[in-house]
Design an enzyme around this catalytic site. Structure first.
Site, short mmCIF file in Angstrom:
data_model
loop_
_atom_site.label_atom_id
_atom_site.label_comp_id
_atom_site.label_asym_id
_atom_site.label_seq_id
_atom_site.Cartn_x
_atom_site.Cartn_y
_atom_site.Cartn_z
N GLU A 8 0.87 -1.34 -0.05
CA GLU A 8 -0.08 -0.01 -0.01
C GLU A 8 0.81 1.26 0.07
OE1 GLU A 8 -3.88 0.32 0.39
OE2 GLU A 8 -2.78 2.03 -0.54
N LYS A 15 4.59 4.64 -10.39
CA LYS A 15 3.34 4.74 -9.60
C LYS A 15 2.41 4.31 -10.55
CE LYS A 15 5.41 7.35 -6.01
NZ LYS A 15 5.59 8.78 -5.47
#
Ligand SMILES: NC(=O)c1ccc[n+]([C@@H]2O[C@H](COP(=O)([O-])OP(=O)(O)OC[C@H]3O[C@@H](n4cnc5c(N)ncnc54)[C@H](OP(=O)(O)O)[C@@H]3O)[C@@H](O)[C@H]2O)c1
Length: 429
Positions: free
Chosen positions: A128, A204
């Site tokens: 996460e 990302k």
């Protein structure tokens, strides 16, 4: 019952993890029925002073003390970079340990290898913290939004470039000056390439797109443009046009055709992303059932990142308590294809320096007309007695048409420089 945890790395993020686990261990034990104990911490230099207090025997400089300790059930990796982090994680998985990592570079580049290994050995990997720091993004995309077909991702997912662009907007200073200041304050690394050239955002985006679009996406699939060419002049023109410049990461899925872009973009001030400043991150997600969602928060920092890691740690404890693993699998849909260089039709901002002579503007209008690119706004300023600067905002246009107009512009004698070409978002879009 206690669960022994090994921590690899104890820098900015690792020390936040130690602090948060120490602070919350009782609550976590009540929540999960298992008490997390960080028994071993791997560092490079065991004599370095650190902002957290350890018992002396916790620190080690030998990775085997963690990876070969059968009492350690979970490993948290906060070393960063590819090696030795990759080898340590694979070794931990093969030794039957669940893994949590904050390492976006590693997940973006070797995610498939790590997740496949985890699947083979029946262990979990949670990450996460790898995208968006404290902001929950991975779990909502993997779990809460599973009922949706996600079609659009759009966001600001790099704090350093957002800090630089926010400062340029606030002060009117140029890129190099603000970068230097960001480096002096520790907001930008001494080698800022990964951030300012858009690669960190690209990695990302690859991680987010893989999950959201159920596809195998790497940095090579993302069209990346950084912010080095953005000048104070562009920032001032953006302001005149009612916009700010942001480094946006965008992914779309149109019937299995994926387009992935990281590029500086003029964001009109009526768009919520225009107001995401400094080191904050935000991500828009569009799902066919959920509609539009926006996630916003701190994209980095010791405790914000630790918040995501310890959240993952609690998830692993819950799994251990129920004696389960691999509950949430990564689904790949075979029909997805990545189309490079084919973004969605959008408006574009162009800044040109041209010869200040009669007929030049008509010539540019003809070039645009032939490529079927129509102009929405034109700002014309004289830069010297021989040259003029022209800023054009087009109506919505496909990338191919724009490229056709640009090719002709580059070949035109009276067009001296095409400084910047950026998409424009907001308003009706
Ligand atoms: N910083 C953030 O805000 C942030 C946010 C999200 C994600 N992340 C990710 O989190 C990870 C860690 O970032 P960070 O900022 O905490 O890095 P950092 O401050 O540089 O810390 C790295 C730690 O790893 C240790 N280390 C490095 N190489 C090692 C090796 N070969 N063997 C053993 N230990 C080694 C260092 O030991 P010494 O202390 O002894 O030098 C240090 O404790 C990275 O993957 C980063 O991308 C960071």
């Amino acid at each position: 019952m206690e669960v022994n945890i090994g921590l690899l790395g104890c820098g900015t993020v690792g020390s936040g993890v130690v602090e948060l686990v120490q602070k919350r261990s009782e609550m976590i034990a009540r929540l999960t029925g298992l008490e997390p104990i960080i028994t071993r911490v791997l560092v490079r230099d065991s004599h370095k002073s650190r902002p957290v207090v350890f018992k002396h025997e916790q620190l080690t400089t030998n990775a085997s003390d963690i990876l070969e300790d059968p009492e350690i059930r979970m490993v948290i990796e906060t070393i960063g970079g590819i090696e030795p982090a990759r080898t340590f994680i694979l070794q931990a998985l093969r030794a039957g340990k669940h893994v949590i990592t904050a390492n976006k570079d590693l997940i973006a580049e070797h995610g498939a290898e790590i997740l496949d290994t985890a699947e083979q050995v029946g262990m979990d990997v949670y990450y996460e913290a790898a995208v968006g720091g404290a902001i929950p993004l991975i779990r909502p995309l993997k779990e809460s939004l599973t009922a949706n077909e996600i079609t659009d991702l759009k966001g600001i997912i790099n704090g350093t470039t957002n800090y630089i662009l926010s400062k340029m907007t606030a002060t009117g200073a140029d890129f190099d000056e603000v970068l230097q200041e960001a480096q002096d304050l520790g907001y930008a690394e001494s080698n800022p390439a990964s951030d300012v050239d858009g690669l960190d955002s690209g990695r990302k985006l690859a991680i987010l797109a893989s999950i959201a679009f159920h596809a195998k996406v790497t940095l090579d699939d993302v069209d990346v443009t950084g912010i080095r060419t953005i000048s104070a002049t562009d920032v001032a023109y953006a302001h005149e046009l009612g916009a700010v410049i942001k480094l946006l990461a965008e992914g779309t899925d149109r019937d299995g055709n994926l387009s992935l872009q990281v590029r500086p973009t003029l964001v009109l001030k009526d768009h919520p992303l225009a107001h995401v400043s400094d080191a904050f991150n935000a991500l828009y997600v569009r799902g066919d059932a959920a509609g539009d969602l926006m996630f916003f928060g701190r994209g980095a920092g010791s405790l914000p990142t630790a918040s995501a890691i310890v959240g993952d740690m609690i998830e692993v404890l819950r799994n251990l308590r129920m004696d389960t693993a691999l509950r949430v699998r990564h689904l790949l849909l075979p029909h997805k294809r990545v189309r490079r260089g084919q973004g969605e039709p959008t408006r574009y901002y162009l800044r040109l320096t041209v010869r200040d002579q009669s007929g030049v503007f008509a010539q540019i209008a003809t070039i645009f007309g032939l490529a079927e690119v129509s102009m929405e706004t034109v700002l014309q300023k004289r830069s010297s007695h021989e040259t003029a600067e022209i800023v054009i905002v087009t109506h919505e246009v496909g990338q191919e048409q724009l490229n056709q107009a640009l090719t002709t512009l580059y070949a035109t004698d009276s067009v001296l420089t095409v400084h910047n070409v950026m998409p424009v978002t907001g308003g009706a879009q």
